[in-house]
Design a protein around this motif. Structure first.
Motif, PDB file in Angstrom:
ATOM      1  N   MET A 197      -8.816  -1.694  -8.784  1.00 34.67           N
ATOM      2  CA  MET A 197      -8.435  -3.069  -9.124  1.00 34.67           C
ATOM      3  C   MET A 197      -9.569  -3.948  -8.607  1.00 34.67           C
ATOM      4  O   MET A 197      -9.557  -4.371  -7.463  1.00 34.67           O
ATOM      5  CB  MET A 197      -7.134  -3.458  -8.420  1.00 34.67           C
ATOM      6  N   ASP A 198     -10.548  -4.178  -9.430  1.00 35.86           N
ATOM      7  CA  ASP A 198     -11.695  -4.951  -8.965  1.00 35.86           C
ATOM      8  C   ASP A 198     -11.849  -6.280  -9.690  1.00 35.86           C
ATOM      9  O   ASP A 198     -12.800  -7.004  -9.490  1.00 35.86           O
ATOM     10  CB  ASP A 198     -12.979  -4.128  -9.074  1.00 35.86           C
ATOM     11  N   ASP A 199     -10.884  -6.599 -10.538  1.00 37.64           N
ATOM     12  CA  ASP A 199     -10.965  -7.851 -11.297  1.00 37.64           C
ATOM     13  C   ASP A 199      -9.914  -8.866 -10.839  1.00 37.64           C
ATOM     14  O   ASP A 199      -9.554  -9.767 -11.573  1.00 37.64           O
ATOM     15  CB  ASP A 199     -10.811  -7.566 -12.787  1.00 37.64           C
ATOM     16  N   LEU A 200      -9.434  -8.718  -9.622  1.00 39.89           N
ATOM     17  CA  LEU A 200      -8.395  -9.613  -9.104  1.00 39.89           C
ATOM     18  C   LEU A 200      -8.998 -10.863  -8.495  1.00 39.89           C
ATOM     19  O   LEU A 200     -10.111 -10.844  -7.972  1.00 39.89           O
ATOM     20  CB  LEU A 200      -7.562  -8.888  -8.041  1.00 39.89           C
ATOM     21  N   GLU A 201      -8.236 -11.937  -8.555  1.00 42.17           N
ATOM     22  CA  GLU A 201      -8.651 -13.161  -7.874  1.00 42.17           C
ATOM     23  C   GLU A 201      -7.413 -13.857  -7.325  1.00 42.17           C
ATOM     24  O   GLU A 201      -6.291 -13.622  -7.766  1.00 42.17           O
ATOM     25  CB  GLU A 201      -9.438 -14.080  -8.790  1.00 42.17           C
ATOM     26  N   ASN A 202      -7.630 -14.680  -6.323  1.00 44.61           N
ATOM     27  CA  ASN A 202      -6.548 -15.447  -5.702  1.00 44.61           C
ATOM     28  C   ASN A 202      -6.136 -16.595  -6.620  1.00 44.61           C
ATOM     29  O   ASN A 202      -6.824 -16.912  -7.589  1.00 44.61           O
ATOM     30  CB  ASN A 202      -7.011 -15.990  -4.340  1.00 44.61           C
ATOM     31  N   LEU A 203      -5.019 -17.212  -6.322  1.00 51.04           N
ATOM     32  CA  LEU A 203      -4.528 -18.331  -7.136  1.00 51.04           C
ATOM     33  C   LEU A 203      -5.535 -19.474  -7.220  1.00 51.04           C
ATOM     34  O   LEU A 203      -5.585 -20.188  -8.217  1.00 51.04           O
ATOM     35  CB  LEU A 203      -3.200 -18.843  -6.578  1.00 51.04           C
ATOM     36  N   ASP A 204      -6.346 -19.648  -6.187  1.00 53.54           N
ATOM     37  CA  ASP A 204      -7.341 -20.733  -6.206  1.00 53.54           C
ATOM     38  C   ASP A 204      -8.616 -20.342  -6.945  1.00 53.54           C
ATOM     39  O   ASP A 204      -9.571 -21.104  -6.998  1.00 53.54           O
ATOM     40  CB  ASP A 204      -7.663 -21.187  -4.789  1.00 53.54           C
ATOM     41  N   GLY A 205      -8.651 -19.122  -7.516  1.00 54.33           N
ATOM     42  CA  GLY A 205      -9.819 -18.684  -8.271  1.00 54.33           C
ATOM     43  C   GLY A 205     -10.836 -17.916  -7.453  1.00 54.33           C
ATOM     44  O   GLY A 205     -11.784 -17.359  -8.009  1.00 54.33           O
ATOM     45  N   SER A 206     -10.679 -17.873  -6.149  1.00 50.33           N
ATOM     46  CA  SER A 206     -11.617 -17.117  -5.315  1.00 50.33           C
ATOM     47  C   SER A 206     -11.353 -15.617  -5.458  1.00 50.33           C
ATOM     48  O   SER A 206     -10.235 -15.200  -5.786  1.00 50.33           O
ATOM     49  CB  SER A 206     -11.485 -17.543  -3.850  1.00 50.33           C
ATOM     50  N   PRO A 207     -12.379 -14.792  -5.247  1.00 44.69           N
ATOM     51  CA  PRO A 207     -12.196 -13.349  -5.385  1.00 44.69           C
ATOM     52  C   PRO A 207     -11.194 -12.811  -4.362  1.00 44.69           C
ATOM     53  O   PRO A 207     -11.153 -13.271  -3.221  1.00 44.69           O
ATOM     54  CB  PRO A 207     -13.584 -12.770  -5.118  1.00 44.69           C
ATOM     55  N   ALA A 208     -10.403 -11.854  -4.788  1.00 46.71           N
ATOM     56  CA  ALA A 208      -9.440 -11.221  -3.873  1.00 46.71           C
ATOM     57  C   ALA A 208     -10.198 -10.373  -2.865  1.00 46.71           C
ATOM     58  O   ALA A 208     -11.279  -9.867  -3.145  1.00 46.71           O
ATOM     59  CB  ALA A 208      -8.466 -10.354  -4.659  1.00 46.71           C
ATOM     60  N   GLU A 209      -9.616 -10.261  -1.689  1.00 46.34           N
ATOM     61  CA  GLU A 209     -10.207  -9.428  -0.650  1.00 46.34           C
ATOM     62  C   GLU A 209      -9.367  -8.174  -0.468  1.00 46.34           C
ATOM     63  O   GLU A 209      -8.186  -8.148  -0.804  1.00 46.34           O
ATOM     64  CB  GLU A 209     -10.267 -10.211   0.666  1.00 46.34           C
ATOM     65  N   ARG A 210      -9.994  -7.178   0.077  1.00 41.89           N
ATOM     66  CA  ARG A 210      -9.320  -5.906   0.347  1.00 41.89           C
ATOM     67  C   ARG A 210      -8.136  -6.140   1.280  1.00 41.89           C
ATOM     68  O   ARG A 210      -8.272  -6.788   2.309  1.00 41.89           O
ATOM     69  CB  ARG A 210     -10.324  -4.955   0.987  1.00 41.89           C
ATOM     70  N   GLU A 211      -6.975  -5.636   0.897  1.00 43.07           N
ATOM     71  CA  GLU A 211      -5.794  -5.735   1.748  1.00 43.07           C
ATOM     72  C   GLU A 211      -5.465  -4.349   2.270  1.00 43.07           C
ATOM     73  O   GLU A 211      -5.138  -3.444   1.505  1.00 43.07           O
ATOM     74  CB  GLU A 211      -4.590  -6.288   0.988  1.00 43.07           C
ATOM     75  N   VAL A 212      -5.565  -4.191   3.563  1.00 41.42           N
ATOM     76  CA  VAL A 212      -5.271  -2.914   4.187  1.00 41.42           C
ATOM     77  C   VAL A 212      -3.758  -2.801   4.354  1.00 41.42           C
ATOM     78  O   VAL A 212      -3.099  -3.729   4.816  1.00 41.42           O
ATOM     79  CB  VAL A 212      -5.989  -2.808   5.556  1.00 41.42           C
ATOM     80  N   ILE A 213      -3.205  -1.664   3.959  1.00 39.72           N
ATOM     81  CA  ILE A 213      -1.773  -1.403   4.083  1.00 39.72           C
ATOM     82  C   ILE A 213      -1.527  -0.670   5.401  1.00 39.72           C
ATOM     83  O   ILE A 213      -2.202   0.308   5.707  1.00 39.72           O
ATOM     84  CB  ILE A 213      -1.267  -0.539   2.911  1.00 39.72           C
ATOM     85  N   THR A 214      -0.559  -1.157   6.167  1.00 39.19           N
ATOM     86  CA  THR A 214      -0.166  -0.508   7.418  1.00 39.19           C
ATOM     87  C   THR A 214       1.349  -0.334   7.420  1.00 39.19           C
ATOM     88  O   THR A 214       2.039  -0.805   6.512  1.00 39.19           O
ATOM     89  CB  THR A 214      -0.569  -1.345   8.649  1.00 39.19           C
ATOM     90  N   GLU A 215       1.856   0.296   8.468  1.00 38.17           N
ATOM     91  CA  GLU A 215       3.304   0.478   8.574  1.00 38.17           C
ATOM     92  C   GLU A 215       4.041  -0.858   8.639  1.00 38.17           C
ATOM     93  O   GLU A 215       5.213  -0.928   8.282  1.00 38.17           O
ATOM     94  CB  GLU A 215       3.656   1.368   9.784  1.00 38.17           C
ATOM     95  N   THR A 216       3.380  -1.923   9.037  1.00 43.30           N
ATOM     96  CA  THR A 216       4.041  -3.228   9.113  1.00 43.30           C
ATOM     97  C   THR A 216       3.858  -4.077   7.852  1.00 43.30           C
ATOM     98  O   THR A 216       4.534  -5.083   7.691  1.00 43.30           O
ATOM     99  CB  THR A 216       3.543  -4.033  10.333  1.00 43.30           C
ATOM    100  N   SER A 217       2.952  -3.674   6.956  1.00 43.07           N
ATOM    101  CA  SER A 217       2.721  -4.467   5.747  1.00 43.07           C
ATOM    102  C   SER A 217       3.038  -3.700   4.468  1.00 43.07           C
ATOM    103  O   SER A 217       2.591  -4.070   3.398  1.00 43.07           O
ATOM    104  CB  SER A 217       1.264  -4.939   5.699  1.00 43.07           C
ATOM    105  N   SER A 218       3.814  -2.632   4.572  1.00 41.81           N
ATOM    106  CA  SER A 218       4.058  -1.782   3.407  1.00 41.81           C
ATOM    107  C   SER A 218       5.415  -2.020   2.746  1.00 41.81           C
ATOM    108  O   SER A 218       5.813  -1.261   1.867  1.00 41.81           O
ATOM    109  CB  SER A 218       3.954  -0.305   3.815  1.00 41.81           C
ATOM    110  N   GLY A 219       6.107  -3.076   3.124  1.00 37.65           N
ATOM    111  CA  GLY A 219       7.453  -3.308   2.612  1.00 37.65           C
ATOM    112  C   GLY A 219       7.559  -3.511   1.119  1.00 37.65           C
ATOM    113  O   GLY A 219       8.616  -3.309   0.533  1.00 37.65           O
ATOM    114  N   PHE A 220       6.473  -3.844   0.456  1.00 38.58           N
ATOM    115  CA  PHE A 220       6.526  -4.113  -0.984  1.00 38.58           C
ATOM    116  C   PHE A 220       6.187  -2.888  -1.826  1.00 38.58           C
ATOM    117  O   PHE A 220       6.231  -2.944  -3.049  1.00 38.58           O
ATOM    118  CB  PHE A 220       5.574  -5.263  -1.342  1.00 38.58           C
ATOM    119  N   ILE A 221       5.839  -1.762  -1.193  1.00 37.10           N
ATOM    120  CA  ILE A 221       5.498  -0.569  -1.966  1.00 37.10           C
ATOM    121  C   ILE A 221       6.595   0.488  -1.835  1.00 37.10           C
ATOM    122  O   ILE A 221       7.457   0.405  -0.965  1.00 37.10           O
ATOM    123  CB  ILE A 221       4.116   0.000  -1.575  1.00 37.10           C
TER     124      ILE A 221
END
Length: 190
Positions: free
Chosen positions: A90-114
């Protein structure tokens, strides 16, 4: 609708890894990871982890059959039905403000949406159905990639055996190369 997952390595508190958007069920993810480890990466967990976790810009859209390079053709055919597709980031993502998305590292505390987490341990792959548990059973790296795994998260609970629907198909596939071990002296017989 996609079945999201992450591929991760263990840490002292849990795990850290990268998001994978498509095909996150054990029935599709585990055969690919097992075959990739056994053949493509020649049982080199560090090289496999680097490729799947570290060398990704933002996240994976999907993991493809390029991860089966080096696997026997009959095995690839059994796992994919003869279809071929590349791994895609997924390399064509951007934030709502139009800036490029940054890598989001998934951890045991941030995995609730997967839905699923696949933690690459030295002994095997820990499979966690994230809507049911915080830990899961370990699938040994020597498991036949043709094994048919079940997809119900309630079956992937800690302390349970690995839920396989059936034994692997019986078509003969060459064994994966084993790492060389140091030569040992023969023992004397008495």
């Amino acid at each position: 609708m996609s079945t999201s997952s992450c591929i991760a390595r263990p840490t002292q508190t849990g795990y850290t890894g990268i998001y994978v958007h498509l095909d996150g069920y054990p029935s599709s993810r585990l055969p690919l990871l097992l075959a990739a480890y056994q053949y493509t990466f020649a049982r080199d967990l560090d090289a496999m982890s680097a490729r799947l976790i570290d060398q990704v810009s933002i996240a994976w859209d999907e993991l493809g059959t390029d991860l089966l390079d080096g696997a026997p053709k009959p095995l690839v055919r059994q796992l994919t039905g003869g279809d071929v597709w590349p791994s895609r980031e997924m390399d064509d993502l951007e934030n709502l403000d139009g800036s490029p998305a940054e890598r989001e590292v998934i951890t045991e505390t941030s995995s609730g949406f997967i839905d699923w987490a696949y933690i690459l341990h030295r002994q095997g792959i820990e499979v966690i159905g994230l809507h049911e548990a915080a830990r899961g059973p370990l699938v040994d790296w020597n498991t036949d990639p043709r094994t048919r795994f079940r997809d119900s998260q309630r079956l992937w609970l800690p302390g349970h055996s690995v839920p396989a629907a059936q034994p692997p198909r019986t078509t003969r596939v060459p064994a994966a190369p084993m790492p060389a071990s140091p030569a040992t002296k023969p023992t004397a017989r008495r």
